[in-house]
Design a protein around this motif. Structure first.
Motif, PDB file in Angstrom:
ATOM      1  N   ASP A 202      45.075  35.974  46.415  1.00 26.05           N
ATOM      2  CA  ASP A 202      44.488  36.310  45.123  1.00 26.05           C
ATOM      3  C   ASP A 202      43.841  35.053  44.537  1.00 26.05           C
ATOM      4  O   ASP A 202      44.528  34.149  44.063  1.00 26.05           O
ATOM      5  CB  ASP A 202      45.586  36.848  44.197  1.00 26.05           C
ATOM      6  CG  ASP A 202      45.044  37.356  42.874  1.00 26.05           C
ATOM      7  OD1 ASP A 202      44.007  36.851  42.419  1.00 26.05           O
ATOM      8  OD2 ASP A 202      45.675  38.250  42.286  1.00 26.05           O
ATOM      9  N   LEU A 203      42.508  35.000  44.562  1.00 26.12           N
ATOM     10  CA  LEU A 203      41.804  33.796  44.136  1.00 26.12           C
ATOM     11  C   LEU A 203      41.926  33.567  42.637  1.00 26.12           C
ATOM     12  O   LEU A 203      41.975  32.421  42.183  1.00 26.12           O
ATOM     13  CB  LEU A 203      40.337  33.875  44.564  1.00 26.12           C
ATOM     14  CG  LEU A 203      40.118  34.011  46.080  1.00 26.12           C
ATOM     15  CD1 LEU A 203      38.639  34.093  46.410  1.00 26.12           C
ATOM     16  CD2 LEU A 203      40.777  32.865  46.837  1.00 26.12           C
ATOM     17  N   ARG A 246      36.584  31.026  39.508  1.00 25.19           N
ATOM     18  CA  ARG A 246      36.938  32.231  40.272  1.00 25.19           C
ATOM     19  C   ARG A 246      35.738  32.714  41.084  1.00 25.19           C
ATOM     20  O   ARG A 246      35.881  33.049  42.273  1.00 25.19           O
ATOM     21  CB  ARG A 246      37.411  33.324  39.315  1.00 25.19           C
ATOM     22  CG  ARG A 246      37.868  34.607  40.012  1.00 25.19           C
ATOM     23  CD  ARG A 246      38.221  35.655  38.984  1.00 25.19           C
ATOM     24  NE  ARG A 246      37.044  36.002  38.181  1.00 25.19           N
ATOM     25  CZ  ARG A 246      37.100  36.539  36.971  1.00 25.19           C
ATOM     26  NH1 ARG A 246      38.271  36.767  36.399  1.00 25.19           N
ATOM     27  NH2 ARG A 246      35.986  36.832  36.323  1.00 25.19           N
ATOM     28  N   GLN A 247      34.546  32.746  40.465  1.00 20.22           N
ATOM     29  CA  GLN A 247      33.348  33.191  41.169  1.00 20.22           C
ATOM     30  C   GLN A 247      32.988  32.223  42.299  1.00 20.22           C
ATOM     31  O   GLN A 247      32.539  32.651  43.365  1.00 20.22           O
ATOM     32  CB  GLN A 247      32.182  33.302  40.183  1.00 20.22           C
ATOM     33  CG  GLN A 247      32.368  34.350  39.106  1.00 20.22           C
ATOM     34  CD  GLN A 247      32.572  35.743  39.677  1.00 20.22           C
ATOM     35  OE1 GLN A 247      33.701  36.240  39.764  1.00 20.22           O
ATOM     36  NE2 GLN A 247      31.489  36.373  40.078  1.00 20.22           N
ATOM     37  N   PHE A 248      33.192  30.930  42.065  1.00 19.46           N
ATOM     38  CA  PHE A 248      32.925  29.934  43.097  1.00 19.46           C
ATOM     39  C   PHE A 248      33.789  30.181  44.317  1.00 19.46           C
ATOM     40  O   PHE A 248      33.307  30.145  45.458  1.00 19.46           O
ATOM     41  CB  PHE A 248      33.167  28.539  42.531  1.00 19.46           C
ATOM     42  CG  PHE A 248      32.959  27.433  43.526  1.00 19.46           C
ATOM     43  CD1 PHE A 248      31.694  26.936  43.774  1.00 19.46           C
ATOM     44  CD2 PHE A 248      34.039  26.897  44.226  1.00 19.46           C
ATOM     45  CE1 PHE A 248      31.497  25.916  44.705  1.00 19.46           C
ATOM     46  CE2 PHE A 248      33.857  25.878  45.144  1.00 19.46           C
ATOM     47  CZ  PHE A 248      32.582  25.384  45.381  1.00 19.46           C
ATOM     48  N   PHE A 253      34.291  32.695  50.119  1.00 16.59           N
ATOM     49  CA  PHE A 253      34.773  33.661  51.110  1.00 16.59           C
ATOM     50  C   PHE A 253      33.792  34.811  51.305  1.00 16.59           C
ATOM     51  O   PHE A 253      34.135  35.844  51.882  1.00 16.59           O
ATOM     52  CB  PHE A 253      36.141  34.199  50.678  1.00 16.59           C
ATOM     53  CG  PHE A 253      37.243  33.178  50.781  1.00 16.59           C
ATOM     54  CD1 PHE A 253      37.932  32.985  51.954  1.00 16.59           C
ATOM     55  CD2 PHE A 253      37.568  32.377  49.697  1.00 16.59           C
ATOM     56  CE1 PHE A 253      38.925  32.031  52.065  1.00 16.59           C
ATOM     57  CE2 PHE A 253      38.557  31.424  49.782  1.00 16.59           C
ATOM     58  CZ  PHE A 253      39.235  31.237  50.981  1.00 16.59           C
ATOM     59  N   GLY A 254      32.574  34.640  50.791  1.00 18.87           N
ATOM     60  CA  GLY A 254      31.536  35.662  50.973  1.00 18.87           C
ATOM     61  C   GLY A 254      31.829  36.941  50.235  1.00 18.87           C
ATOM     62  O   GLY A 254      31.366  38.025  50.647  1.00 18.87           O
ATOM     63  N   LEU A 255      32.576  36.835  49.125  1.00 20.37           N
ATOM     64  CA  LEU A 255      32.970  38.040  48.379  1.00 20.37           C
ATOM     65  C   LEU A 255      32.152  38.237  47.103  1.00 20.37           C
ATOM     66  O   LEU A 255      32.427  39.105  46.310  1.00 20.37           O
ATOM     67  CB  LEU A 255      34.466  37.949  48.022  1.00 20.37           C
ATOM     68  CG  LEU A 255      35.405  37.855  49.216  1.00 20.37           C
ATOM     69  CD1 LEU A 255      36.835  37.618  48.754  1.00 20.37           C
ATOM     70  CD2 LEU A 255      35.343  39.108  50.064  1.00 20.37           C
TER      71      LEU A 255
END
Length: 256
Positions: A202-203, A246-248, A253-255
């Motif tokens: 969970d990032l 969080r977005q970084f 991870f290409g998400l």
């Protein structure tokens, strides 16, 4: 004469760590050339793609798996199996169903030689810390998932470790309970002045809890990437810097 270096409580040093497992008659590298330093009192989150070796690394730190090569030091001393200076919280709390909440927290202390009354006194302290003192006489079957995991946290803390190792401890909880438990872990870490190493998928959890996020490499032998989380505590999930981090990580991870 040079001054001796002071080593903090719960300080981790890993140098050139390697670990492989046999698969279909050949060795499969899980970790290769891993270098890692965790400063005393830090909370470090370890993330990475499936198969990057996150849980294996944590199990080596816990003394549950031997390394094939390299050095693994806690407070400057090499790991020799499990030790009282470390405690692990797993994905499932693994409570003993025939013991009460109090019994589950006190039992490991009695096994370590603490008198029953002292074990009970310390168990009460940590049940109070996790907000479950009123449920001391309940049995595991009477607890929700979040409550059971709180008992697991209290049991780990009661042995008063220098280093707390967490392997996806909140993965089985629903989203709202998970967020509440993240807040509780952040509070407990601050109050107990522990060194914590957390493995998570969970990032957002990593950004919420950690001082540093370590990204294990997809390609074996590459260096660990480190992301500093320089955000004030308690953390605000809606803060623009929190959202950016969080977005970084999601992009890593290409998400996103």
């Amino acid at each position: 004469m040079a001054e001796a270096q002071t080593i903090g409580r719960g300080e981790v040093s890993i140098r050139n760590l390697s670990k492989s497992f046999a698969l279909n008659g050949r060795d499969l590298d899980v970790l290769r050339g891993i270098d890692l330093e965790v400063v005393s009192g830090q909370c470090v989150a370890i993330v990475g793609a499936s198969g990057s070796g996150k849980t294996t690394l944590l199990r080596i730190l816990a003394g549950l798996e031997p390394a094939d090569g390299g050095d693994v030091l806690i407070d400057g001393a090499p790991i020799r199996g499990v030790g009282s200076e470390r405690a692990v919280i797993f994905q499932e709390p693994r409570l003993l169903p025939w013991l009460t909440v109090m019994g589950n927290v006190a039992f490991p202390l009695e096994v370590r030689g603490l008198a029953a009354n002292e074990a009970a006194q310390r168990a009460r302290r940590y049940l109070r810390l996790v907000g479950l003192l009123d449920f001391a006489d309940a049995y595991p079957a009477q607890l929700s998932g979040g409550m059971a995991q709180r008992v697991g946290i209290a049991r780990a803390l009661a042995v008063q470790p220098e280093l707390l190792l967490l392997d996806e401890p909140l993965v089985a909880l629903d989203a709202m309970t998970r967020m509440t438990m993240q807040e509780e872990l952040a509070r407990i870490w601050a109050e107990e002045h522990l060194t914590m190493v957390l493995v998570t998928h969970d990032l957002e959890e990593a950004v919420y809890l950690a001082d540093r996020v370590l990204i294990l490499p997809k390609h074996k032998g590459s260096a660990i990437r480190t992301i500093e989380v320089d955000l004030p505590r308690p953390r605000d999930r809606s803060d623009s810097r929190f959202v950016w981090l969080r977005q970084f990580l999601l992009a890593e991870f290409g998400l996103h």
